[in-house]
Design a protein around this motif. Structure first.
Motif, PDB file in Angstrom:
ATOM      1  N   MET A   1       3.431   2.350  -0.590  1.00 41.21           N
ATOM      2  CA  MET A   1       3.446   3.031   0.697  1.00 41.21           C
ATOM      3  C   MET A   1       2.739   2.500   1.709  1.00 41.21           C
ATOM      4  O   MET A   1       2.973   2.479   2.792  1.00 41.21           O
ATOM      5  CB  MET A   1       2.429   4.357   0.356  1.00 41.21           C
ATOM      6  CG  MET A   1       2.475   5.565   1.086  1.00 41.21           C
ATOM      7  SD  MET A   1       4.241   6.185   1.315  1.00 41.21           S
ATOM      8  CE  MET A   1       3.985   7.429   2.324  1.00 41.21           C
ATOM      9  N   MET A   2       1.783   1.570   1.445  1.00 39.82           N
ATOM     10  CA  MET A   2       0.964   0.746   2.551  1.00 39.82           C
ATOM     11  C   MET A   2       2.000  -0.416   2.827  1.00 39.82           C
ATOM     12  O   MET A   2       1.924  -0.634   4.136  1.00 39.82           O
ATOM     13  CB  MET A   2      -0.107   0.046   1.823  1.00 39.82           C
ATOM     14  CG  MET A   2      -1.185  -0.380   2.911  1.00 39.82           C
ATOM     15  SD  MET A   2      -1.837   1.110   3.947  1.00 39.82           S
ATOM     16  CE  MET A   2      -3.186   0.047   4.643  1.00 39.82           C
ATOM     17  N   LYS A   3       2.894  -0.709   2.118  1.00 37.51           N
ATOM     18  CA  LYS A   3       3.758  -1.871   2.578  1.00 37.51           C
ATOM     19  C   LYS A   3       4.727  -1.279   3.498  1.00 37.51           C
ATOM     20  O   LYS A   3       5.184  -1.860   4.567  1.00 37.51           O
ATOM     21  CB  LYS A   3       4.546  -2.460   1.480  1.00 37.51           C
ATOM     22  CG  LYS A   3       3.606  -3.496   0.696  1.00 37.51           C
ATOM     23  CD  LYS A   3       4.452  -3.962  -0.372  1.00 37.51           C
ATOM     24  CE  LYS A   3       3.792  -5.204  -1.012  1.00 37.51           C
ATOM     25  NZ  LYS A   3       4.372  -5.819  -2.108  1.00 37.51           N
ATOM     26  N   ILE A   4       5.110   0.019   3.437  1.00 40.38           N
ATOM     27  CA  ILE A   4       6.176   0.509   4.296  1.00 40.38           C
ATOM     28  C   ILE A   4       5.504   0.979   5.620  1.00 40.38           C
ATOM     29  O   ILE A   4       6.109   0.538   6.841  1.00 40.38           O
ATOM     30  CB  ILE A   4       6.600   1.923   3.701  1.00 40.38           C
ATOM     31  CG1 ILE A   4       7.393   1.706   2.237  1.00 40.38           C
ATOM     32  CG2 ILE A   4       7.441   2.869   4.738  1.00 40.38           C
ATOM     33  CD1 ILE A   4       7.803   3.028   1.667  1.00 40.38           C
ATOM     34  N   LYS A   5       4.232   1.271   5.714  1.00 43.03           N
ATOM     35  CA  LYS A   5       3.263   1.543   6.811  1.00 43.03           C
ATOM     36  C   LYS A   5       3.333   0.213   7.697  1.00 43.03           C
ATOM     37  O   LYS A   5       3.631   0.250   8.945  1.00 43.03           O
ATOM     38  CB  LYS A   5       2.271   2.297   6.643  1.00 43.03           C
ATOM     39  CG  LYS A   5       2.063   3.645   6.410  1.00 43.03           C
ATOM     40  CD  LYS A   5       0.860   4.279   6.038  1.00 43.03           C
ATOM     41  CE  LYS A   5       0.833   5.536   5.526  1.00 43.03           C
ATOM     42  NZ  LYS A   5      -0.520   6.090   5.091  1.00 43.03           N
ATOM     43  N   ILE A   6       2.852  -0.777   6.938  1.00 44.07           N
ATOM     44  CA  ILE A   6       2.633  -2.351   7.738  1.00 44.07           C
ATOM     45  C   ILE A   6       4.165  -2.569   8.217  1.00 44.07           C
ATOM     46  O   ILE A   6       4.339  -3.141   9.475  1.00 44.07           O
ATOM     47  CB  ILE A   6       2.065  -2.938   6.537  1.00 44.07           C
ATOM     48  CG1 ILE A   6       0.520  -2.788   6.319  1.00 44.07           C
ATOM     49  CG2 ILE A   6       2.096  -4.370   7.169  1.00 44.07           C
ATOM     50  CD1 ILE A   6      -0.170  -3.286   5.348  1.00 44.07           C
ATOM     51  N   SER A   7       5.289  -2.499   7.450  1.00 50.66           N
ATOM     52  CA  SER A   7       6.581  -2.852   7.767  1.00 50.66           C
ATOM     53  C   SER A   7       7.038  -1.998   9.264  1.00 50.66           C
ATOM     54  O   SER A   7       7.409  -2.683  10.063  1.00 50.66           O
ATOM     55  CB  SER A   7       7.435  -2.751   6.944  1.00 50.66           C
ATOM     56  OG  SER A   7       7.222  -3.330   5.469  1.00 50.66           O
ATOM     57  N   VAL A   8       6.745  -0.703   8.940  1.00 53.99           N
ATOM     58  CA  VAL A   8       6.927   0.098  10.185  1.00 53.99           C
ATOM     59  C   VAL A   8       6.620  -0.321  11.496  1.00 53.99           C
ATOM     60  O   VAL A   8       6.792  -0.523  12.571  1.00 53.99           O
ATOM     61  CB  VAL A   8       6.993   1.481   9.938  1.00 53.99           C
ATOM     62  CG1 VAL A   8       7.136   2.526  11.178  1.00 53.99           C
ATOM     63  CG2 VAL A   8       7.742   2.055   8.781  1.00 53.99           C
ATOM     64  N   VAL A   9       5.071  -0.677  11.526  1.00 52.46           N
ATOM     65  CA  VAL A   9       4.220  -1.201  12.637  1.00 52.46           C
ATOM     66  C   VAL A   9       4.540  -2.471  13.003  1.00 52.46           C
ATOM     67  O   VAL A   9       4.637  -2.547  14.296  1.00 52.46           O
ATOM     68  CB  VAL A   9       2.480  -0.828  12.023  1.00 52.46           C
ATOM     69  CG1 VAL A   9       1.676  -1.677  13.266  1.00 52.46           C
ATOM     70  CG2 VAL A   9       2.104   0.565  11.712  1.00 52.46           C
TER      71      VAL A   9
END
Length: 63
Positions: A1-9
């Motif tokens: 979940m954290m990787k997705i947020k970092i990828s989106v940002v």
């Protein structure tokens, strides 16, 4: 979940960085009057200065 947020940002930051690029190009291949004078081999840059161009464009101008 954290990787997705970092990828989106990261994707948003890259998109913002690319979209803010601005290139200032003259559409008519503008060159400074002195350089135009050299290209055409003239002795004066007056004919190529922006303020002098109005004399060539007017209709019925006898100058």
């Amino acid at each position: 979940m954290m990787k997705i947020k970092i990828s989106v940002v990261l994707a948003v930051l890259i998109a913002f960085g690319v979209s803010s690029c601005y290139v200032n190009k003259h559409p008519h291949g503008h060159v400074p009057p002195g350089q135009a004078k050299k290209v055409h081999g003239d002795k004066s840059a007056k004919e190529y200065a922006p303020g002098q161009q109005k004399h060539k464009r007017g209709k019925g101008n006898n100058r």
